[in-house]
Design a protein around this motif. Structure first.
Motif: not given
Length: 378
Positions: A198-214, A332-341
């Motif tokens: 669960s910790i791994t999932t949370l860590q990566m979700s948070g990072q890829f919200v930003v990293l995908t669209f950095m 993370g990338s899905l959430i980041g994409g929705l926020l960016f769009a």
């Protein structure tokens, strides 16, 4: 370790050239970002399945075959005529490439004594740090000058070199414990493993919200050009390299939990700094440096802790950690994409920091209990 550089570049490359993929394939930046999202879904599904299907295959054959497929599919990506073709090639690439990182960690554990297992696994994961430290900024620089096809060609060539070197140097006859249905059932009954995943999932979700669209975020929030964006990617990766080098040195004496607390805390500080300084290039770059110190070292500590929590189940648990890591990437990338769009550009940092705050809290909660001997000594 070099194979992890190839794997990391194969997974991360689209994040460094979203603008070029968008213009070259005539799609939106959000659609280009779905290469990461759909790829992560393939990775998270494929990791436990391929671990089960390939657990009885000799490790040199398994790892070198994986690298050869990565090399060939990256080369094919350089000639993809359209977005759909590139997506299909990427899904094939990652369906096989998902094998490499967990099996490399498991193979490394077979090559060294138990007391050096932690530092060795952390060293193997240096490849991902190098992929970020060198691969991402080079991706941005090369793609901005020569197009995304040149990037895929370069990764394919590096994959062939890594394939040849691994076949030459890795001993034959290495086999791990077979993975069967009972293995997965045993993992599901282990509370510590569930929490660690669960910790791994949370860590990566948070990072890829930003990293995908950095890259696009920096361009829109600060007006950064491709070279300035490449510098921030380089800062992220170099600090990741420094972080995991430090983790490799201290984990055997500090223990995986204390090391994990340190580097998860640095990631949280960095993403919180990104959120609070959004729009100011210099402060955002410093925040990325802090974040970078923790990204690879935290994940390598997750693998070390999983191996320590159930050594007999290490092959399966490390594979499952890879799977949930990619679940985090997809989320993370899905959430980041929705926020960016929706142009909610400032919100991305706060959402990312919230995920990391939950991960940090969970890491603190998993502090190991002292053994009876240690308690008596105290």
């Amino acid at each position: 370790m070099l194979g992890n550089v190839v794997t990391g570049c194969s997974v991360l490359a689209p994040a460094g050239m979203l603008a070029e993929l968008s213009s070259g394939l005539d799609v939106t930046i959000r659609t280009a970002g779905l290469l990461i999202t759909f790829g992560a879904i393939m990775l998270c599904v494929g990791s436990p399945v391929t671990a089960w299907l390939t657990s009885r295959i000799e490790r040199r054959v398994l790892l070198t075959t994986t690298l050869l497929v990565l090399a060939l599919t990256n080369a094919a990506s350089a000639f993809a005529p359209d977005y759909t073709s590139l997506l299909i090639i990427r899904l094939v690439m990652l369906a096989v490439g998902v094998l490499y990182t967990p099996q490399a960690a498991g193979t490394a554990a077979l090559l060294v004594p138990a007391e050096k297992r932690g530092s060795t696994i952390a060293y193997i994961f240096l490849g991902w740090s190098l992929a970020a430290a060198v691969g991402l900024p080079l991706t941005t620089m090369i793609a901005s000058r020569y197009g995304f096809r040149a990037v895929y060609g370069g990764i394919g060539a590096m994959g062939l070199v890594s394939f040849a070197l691994l076949w030459w140097r890795l001993p034959g006859g290495l086999r791990g414990a077979p993975v069967d249905f009972k293995t997965w059932a045993d993992l599901g009954r282990n509370p510590m493993i569930i929490v660690l995943l669960s910790i791994t999932t949370l860590q990566m979700s948070g990072q890829f919200v930003v990293l995908t669209f950095m890259g696009p975020l920096l361009a829109k929030l600060t007006g950064a050009n491709p070279d300035a964006i490449g510098f921030v990617f380089a800062l992220y990766g170099i600090c990741g390299f420094v972080g995991i080098a430090v983790a490799t040195r201290i984990v055997d004496s500090w223990g995986a939990w204390r090391t994990s607390v340190l580097f998860t805390g640095l990631m949280l500080a960095g993403l919180a700094g990104w959120a609070l300084s959004a729009g100011i290039y210099a402060l955002m770059a410093v925040s990325v440096a802090l974040w970078g110190l923790g990204f690879a070292s935290s994940n390598s500590m997750q693998q070390v802790r999983l191996v320590g929590a159930a050594p007999a189940l290490a092959s399966a648990s490390v594979s499952l950690n890879t799977s949930v890591l990619y679940i985090g990437q997809a989320v993370g990338s899905l959430i980041g994409g929705l926020l960016f769009a929706r142009e909610w550009l400032h919100s991305a940092g706060y959402v990312a920091a919230a995920f990391l705050a939950l991960a940090f809290t969970a890491v603190i909660a998993t502090r190991p209990r002292p053994t009876a001997a240690a308690a008596a000594a105290e």
